[in-house]
Design a protein around this motif. Structure first.
Motif, PDB file in Angstrom:
ATOM      1  N   ARG A  92       0.831  -1.217   0.000  1.00 40.06           N
ATOM      2  CA  ARG A  92       0.000   0.000   0.000  1.00 40.06           C
ATOM      3  C   ARG A  92       0.857   1.255   0.000  1.00 40.06           C
ATOM      4  N   ASN A  93       1.992   1.206   0.703  1.00 39.18           N
ATOM      5  CA  ASN A  93       2.844   2.393   0.809  1.00 39.18           C
ATOM      6  C   ASN A  93       3.628   2.681  -0.466  1.00 39.18           C
ATOM      7  N   LEU A  94       3.870   1.673  -1.279  1.00 39.73           N
ATOM      8  CA  LEU A  94       4.636   1.878  -2.504  1.00 39.73           C
ATOM      9  C   LEU A  94       3.739   1.850  -3.740  1.00 39.73           C
ATOM     10  N   VAL A  95       3.144   0.711  -4.040  1.00 36.86           N
ATOM     11  CA  VAL A  95       2.258   0.633  -5.209  1.00 36.86           C
ATOM     12  C   VAL A  95       1.028   1.513  -5.005  1.00 36.86           C
ATOM     13  N   GLY A  96       0.485   1.485  -3.802  1.00 41.28           N
ATOM     14  CA  GLY A  96      -0.697   2.297  -3.518  1.00 41.28           C
ATOM     15  C   GLY A  96      -0.447   3.780  -3.724  1.00 41.28           C
ATOM     16  N   GLU A  97       0.691   4.241  -3.223  1.00 38.27           N
ATOM     17  CA  GLU A  97       1.000   5.677  -3.330  1.00 38.27           C
ATOM     18  C   GLU A  97       1.478   6.061  -4.725  1.00 38.27           C
ATOM     19  N   LYS A  98       2.313   5.235  -5.324  1.00 39.67           N
ATOM     20  CA  LYS A  98       2.927   5.606  -6.598  1.00 39.67           C
ATOM     21  C   LYS A  98       2.027   5.354  -7.806  1.00 39.67           C
ATOM     22  N   ILE A  99       1.166   4.341  -7.707  1.00 36.56           N
ATOM     23  CA  ILE A  99       0.352   3.951  -8.871  1.00 36.56           C
ATOM     24  C   ILE A  99      -1.145   4.191  -8.634  1.00 36.56           C
ATOM     25  N   MET A 100      -1.684   3.542  -7.603  1.00 42.25           N
ATOM     26  CA  MET A 100      -3.142   3.525  -7.449  1.00 42.25           C
ATOM     27  C   MET A 100      -3.712   4.888  -7.118  1.00 42.25           C
ATOM     28  N   LYS A 101      -2.979   5.707  -6.361  1.00 42.69           N
ATOM     29  CA  LYS A 101      -3.503   7.035  -6.028  1.00 42.69           C
ATOM     30  C   LYS A 101      -3.816   7.848  -7.277  1.00 42.69           C
ATOM     31  N   ARG A 102      -3.002   7.675  -8.295  1.00 46.62           N
ATOM     32  CA  ARG A 102      -3.205   8.421  -9.536  1.00 46.62           C
ATOM     33  C   ARG A 102      -4.523   8.029 -10.179  1.00 46.62           C
ATOM     34  N   PHE A 103      -4.805   6.712 -10.227  1.00 46.62           N
ATOM     35  CA  PHE A 103      -6.041   6.254 -10.850  1.00 46.62           C
ATOM     36  C   PHE A 103      -7.266   6.600 -10.016  1.00 46.62           C
ATOM     37  N   LEU A 104      -7.092   6.591  -8.701  1.00 46.27           N
ATOM     38  CA  LEU A 104      -8.219   6.872  -7.811  1.00 46.27           C
ATOM     39  C   LEU A 104      -8.468   8.364  -7.630  1.00 46.27           C
ATOM     40  N   GLY A 105      -7.578   9.187  -8.165  1.00 43.22           N
ATOM     41  CA  GLY A 105      -7.746  10.630  -8.043  1.00 43.22           C
ATOM     42  C   GLY A 105      -7.630  11.124  -6.618  1.00 43.22           C
ATOM     43  N   LEU A 106      -6.685  10.530  -5.880  1.00 42.24           N
ATOM     44  CA  LEU A 106      -6.542  10.865  -4.459  1.00 42.24           C
ATOM     45  C   LEU A 106      -5.397  11.834  -4.176  1.00 42.24           C
ATOM     46  N   GLY A 107      -4.911  12.489  -5.214  1.00 38.09           N
ATOM     47  CA  GLY A 107      -3.873  13.476  -5.006  1.00 38.09           C
ATOM     48  C   GLY A 107      -2.479  12.918  -5.166  1.00 38.09           C
ATOM     49  N   PRO A 108      -1.467  13.725  -4.853  1.00 37.51           N
ATOM     50  CA  PRO A 108      -0.073  13.298  -5.039  1.00 37.51           C
ATOM     51  C   PRO A 108       0.329  12.225  -4.035  1.00 37.51           C
ATOM     52  N   PRO A 109       1.383  11.459  -4.340  1.00 32.57           N
ATOM     53  CA  PRO A 109       1.861  10.445  -3.405  1.00 32.57           C
ATOM     54  C   PRO A 109       2.294  11.052  -2.081  1.00 32.57           C
ATOM     55  N   ALA A 125       5.007 -13.914  -3.958  1.00 35.75           N
ATOM     56  CA  ALA A 125       5.477 -13.500  -5.277  1.00 35.75           C
ATOM     57  C   ALA A 125       4.523 -12.507  -5.928  1.00 35.75           C
ATOM     58  N   ALA A 126       3.230 -12.650  -5.669  1.00 29.60           N
ATOM     59  CA  ALA A 126       2.259 -11.712  -6.230  1.00 29.60           C
ATOM     60  C   ALA A 126       2.524 -10.298  -5.719  1.00 29.60           C
ATOM     61  N   HIS A 127       2.756 -10.171  -4.420  1.00 30.56           N
ATOM     62  CA  HIS A 127       3.051  -8.852  -3.850  1.00 30.56           C
ATOM     63  C   HIS A 127       4.392  -8.325  -4.344  1.00 30.56           C
ATOM     64  N   LEU A 128       5.419  -9.165  -4.297  1.00 25.44           N
ATOM     65  CA  LEU A 128       6.746  -8.710  -4.695  1.00 25.44           C
ATOM     66  C   LEU A 128       6.806  -8.349  -6.173  1.00 25.44           C
ATOM     67  N   SER A 129       6.039  -9.046  -6.999  1.00 26.45           N
ATOM     68  CA  SER A 129       6.057  -8.720  -8.422  1.00 26.45           C
ATOM     69  C   SER A 129       5.516  -7.313  -8.668  1.00 26.45           C
ATOM     70  N   CYS A 130       4.557  -6.887  -7.866  1.00 29.80           N
ATOM     71  CA  CYS A 130       4.038  -5.525  -7.996  1.00 29.80           C
ATOM     72  C   CYS A 130       5.087  -4.499  -7.575  1.00 29.80           C
ATOM     73  N   ILE A 131       5.796  -4.792  -6.476  1.00 30.54           N
ATOM     74  CA  ILE A 131       6.850  -3.888  -6.021  1.00 30.54           C
ATOM     75  C   ILE A 131       8.000  -3.881  -7.028  1.00 30.54           C
ATOM     76  N   ASP A 132       8.295  -5.042  -7.610  1.00 28.71           N
ATOM     77  CA  ASP A 132       9.370  -5.138  -8.587  1.00 28.71           C
ATOM     78  C   ASP A 132       9.037  -4.357  -9.851  1.00 28.71           C
ATOM     79  N   TYR A 133       7.758  -4.279 -10.197  1.00 30.50           N
ATOM     80  CA  TYR A 133       7.351  -3.533 -11.393  1.00 30.50           C
ATOM     81  C   TYR A 133       7.766  -2.072 -11.297  1.00 30.50           C
TER      82      TYR A 133
END
Length: 216
Positions: A107-124, A166-174
């Motif tokens: 949540r702190n990495l993918v959530g802030e860097k990627i999902m916030k943009r799509f959700l329109g929740l402001g900057p990371p 691996a599912a979680h780490l693959s998202c962080i690795d992306y």
């Protein structure tokens, strides 16, 4: 599913490992479509819809419920372990990654860097990103500890614990945030699961305007 959702990736990996035919449909959960909310009022992915319009089947939500359903209807290859003790350990580690790793890192990495943009929740949130980077080594150390003592995370066989991790780490690795070079044991474990045929479609995911690093 959503491509960089670790819970969606977890279910996709289970489907692939078991060789079950399926079709993927990206769901823009931030749009909160009525038709999707009718499938899962929680408004979250993944959702598994069995059957089709002519022969409808069950609709299942939440990744662990779906994963264990798939384990029951397609028990080979087994991903939950062969003994009660092993199954308990698999479930413990799945919860470790789906709850603790997700809260501490994803949540702190993918959530802030990627999902916030799509959700329109402001900057990371830079503090959240720093927390994610600070928490990640704790989990890489734990993975290293486990695979130093076992063939796979939960024991001698690959299991749903490895899939969830691996599912979680693959998202962080992306997003290029995993310091693999400092964690050789964890890196080697991830390379083993990443090289499996079930991972190919995961690695093919690309977010428009956000390409993964070369090593991905």
């Amino acid at each position: 599913h959503v491509p960089l959702c670790p819970f969606s990736r977890k279910v996709r990996l289970v489907l692939n490992e078991k060789g079950l035919d399926h079709q993927l449909q990206v769901e823009k959960v931030w749009e909160r479509r009525d038709a999707f909310l009718a499938l899962n009022p929680a408004g979250q992915v993944p959702v598994l819809v069995e059957g089709d319009d002519s022969v409808p089947g069950p609709v299942l939500a939440e990744s662990q419920a779906i994963a264990e359903y798939l384990e029951e209807i397609a028990p080979t290859p087994a991903l939950m372990g062969g003994t009660p003790a092993t199954r308990a350990e698999v479930r413990r580690l799945v919860l470790w990654f789906d709850l603790k790793f997700d809260r501490d890192v994803t949540r702190n990495l993918v959530g802030e860097k990627i999902m916030k943009r799509f959700l329109g929740l402001g900057p990371p949130n830079s503090a959240a990103i720093r927390a994610g980077h600070a928490n990640l080594p704790i989990h890489l150390d734990y993975i290293s500890y486990l695979v130093e003592r076992r063939s796979w995370l939960a024991g001698d066989q690959m299991s749903l614990a490895d899939v969830a991790a691996a599912a979680h780490l693959s998202c962080i690795d992306y997003i290029g945030d995993v310091p693999w070079e400092a964690y050789e044991l964890a890196k080697n474990w991830y390379a083993r699961i990443k090289s499996r045929p079930s991972f190919r479609s995961i690695l093919a995911d690309h977010i428009a305007g956000m390409p993964p690093p070369k090593h991905y």
